[in-house]
Enzyme design. Structure first.
Site, PDB file in Angstrom:
ATOM      1  N   ASP A  45      -3.091   2.730 -10.176  1.00  0.00           N
ATOM      2  CA  ASP A  45      -2.989   2.861  -8.724  1.00  0.00           C
ATOM      3  C   ASP A  45      -1.772   2.096  -8.210  1.00  0.00           C
ATOM      4  O   ASP A  45      -1.362   1.094  -8.781  1.00  0.00           O
ATOM      5  CB  ASP A  45      -4.233   2.294  -8.030  1.00  0.00           C
ATOM      6  CG  ASP A  45      -5.438   3.204  -8.185  1.00  0.00           C
ATOM      7  OD1 ASP A  45      -5.240   4.383  -8.531  1.00  0.00           O
ATOM      8  OD2 ASP A  45      -6.563   2.733  -7.941  1.00  0.00           O
ATOM      9  N   PRO A  97      -8.363  -9.821  13.276  1.00  0.00           N
ATOM     10  CA  PRO A  97      -6.913  -9.571  13.313  1.00  0.00           C
ATOM     11  C   PRO A  97      -6.078 -10.788  12.934  1.00  0.00           C
ATOM     12  O   PRO A  97      -4.949 -10.646  12.476  1.00  0.00           O
ATOM     13  CB  PRO A  97      -6.658  -9.168  14.776  1.00  0.00           C
ATOM     14  CG  PRO A  97      -7.982  -8.692  15.276  1.00  0.00           C
ATOM     15  CD  PRO A  97      -9.010  -9.510  14.560  1.00  0.00           C
ATOM     16  N   ARG A 102     -13.237   0.126  -6.407  1.00  0.00           N
ATOM     17  CA  ARG A 102     -12.455   0.752  -7.469  1.00  0.00           C
ATOM     18  C   ARG A 102     -12.184  -0.215  -8.609  1.00  0.00           C
ATOM     19  O   ARG A 102     -11.840   0.202  -9.708  1.00  0.00           O
ATOM     20  CB  ARG A 102     -11.133   1.283  -6.910  1.00  0.00           C
ATOM     21  CG  ARG A 102     -11.278   2.357  -5.856  1.00  0.00           C
ATOM     22  CD  ARG A 102      -9.920   2.731  -5.268  1.00  0.00           C
ATOM     23  NE  ARG A 102      -9.030   3.247  -6.293  1.00  0.00           N
ATOM     24  CZ  ARG A 102      -9.007   4.513  -6.720  1.00  0.00           C
ATOM     25  NH1 ARG A 102      -9.849   5.391  -6.212  1.00  0.00           N
ATOM     26  NH2 ARG A 102      -8.144   4.898  -7.646  1.00  0.00           N
ATOM     27  N   GLU A 121     -14.339  -9.397  22.739  1.00  0.00           N
ATOM     28  CA  GLU A 121     -13.134 -10.223  22.761  1.00  0.00           C
ATOM     29  C   GLU A 121     -13.055 -11.220  21.616  1.00  0.00           C
ATOM     30  O   GLU A 121     -12.251 -12.142  21.641  1.00  0.00           O
ATOM     31  CB  GLU A 121     -13.053 -10.971  24.112  1.00  0.00           C
ATOM     32  CG  GLU A 121     -12.758 -10.071  25.287  1.00  0.00           C
ATOM     33  CD  GLU A 121     -11.429  -9.342  25.133  1.00  0.00           C
ATOM     34  OE1 GLU A 121     -10.417  -9.994  24.792  1.00  0.00           O
ATOM     35  OE2 GLU A 121     -11.401  -8.123  25.332  1.00  0.00           O
TER      36      GLU A 121
END
Length: 248
Positions: free
Chosen positions: A170, A90, A155, A117
């Site tokens: 895209d 994160p 892709r 954690e």
């Protein structure tokens, strides 16, 4: 391209990687995906990969040994030099289309997925090359972000998509959101396909598509327009769009 994923839950990848474009890329040998469970590189008979943090605190922290050993095992059994080790975290840098194109340029990517954690800091500081986040929210583990990134970068690989022009059109590929698309029937519930798309004039169609991509981006993600280089035609089209918007 070689993709290696270090995960405590290898079974999670069977469904997403066994369908659609990723499946075809694997079947056509354009992408080789291998999943490695770090538990097999733990030192104890219980295959423990986490432990309580020094200094106290809630939760468990992933130990360094299984992950360092897992990465070494992958390196020892592959011969790629142009590789990148990526941590799903994160606190990593935000994942973007530009990052997908960058990662697609490597011969081998090793993704390190975590749970609990978080990781022992020696993993984040000394094992991986970079950390990536797919958004400002917390997931149970790094598996879903790894799936998202593999799907996006695959892709970019030559031969993966059915049409060579699919990826460049895209959203985000060239910095803009994708223009509206239409197919048959020509009219549905009183709504019609724009006449320009049926004109056969490809120069006018391309200009219309560029204009509409600019319009969609201006309305939905104006911040993106500040990050790309716009030519004189783009600036003229944007001025027209803004004038129409003020007049509506």
């Amino acid at each position: 391209m070689q993709i290696d994923i270090i995960s405590l839950f290898p079974e999670m990848f069977a469904g997403p990687f066994g369908q659609s474009i990723t499946k075809r890329a694997i079947e056509n040998n354009l992408l080789n995906v291998q999943i490695t469970n770090p538990r097999q590189f733990a030192y104890d008979k219980h295959q423990q990969v986490d432990d309580a943090p020094f200094g106290g605190g809630n939760g468990m922290v992933l130990k360094p040994e299984p992950f360092f050993r897992a990465v070494k095992h992958i390196k020892d059994n592959t011969e790629f030099i142009n590789r990148r080790i990526v941590l799903m975290c994160p606190s990593g840098q935000p994942f973007t289309q530009a990052k997908a194109k960058e990662l697609a340029g490597y011969d081998q990517l090793i993704f390190v997925c975590g749970h609990y954690e978080g990781f022992d800091a020696r993993i984040t500081d000394h094992l991986v090359d970079e950390a990536i986040s797919i958004g400002d929210y917390v997931l149970t583990g790094g598996e879903l972000p790894a799936m998202v990134i593999v799907d996006a970068l695959s892709r970019m690989l030559p031969g993966v998509l059915g049409s060579a022009e699919s990826a460049p059109t895209d959203s985000f590929y060239a910095g803009l959101l994708e223009c509206p698309q239409y197919t048959r029937p020509r009219e549905y519930h009183g709504f019609s396909v724009p006449d320009i798309l049926l004109s056969g004039d490809h120069a006018k169609i391309n200009l219309w598509r560029r204009r509409e991509a600019l319009r969609v981006t201006l309305y939905a993600r104006p911040d993106l327009l500040e990050k790309i280089e716009l030519d004189a035609t783009d600036l003229k089209l944007l001025a027209e769009i803004k004038a129409e918007r003020r007049g509506s």
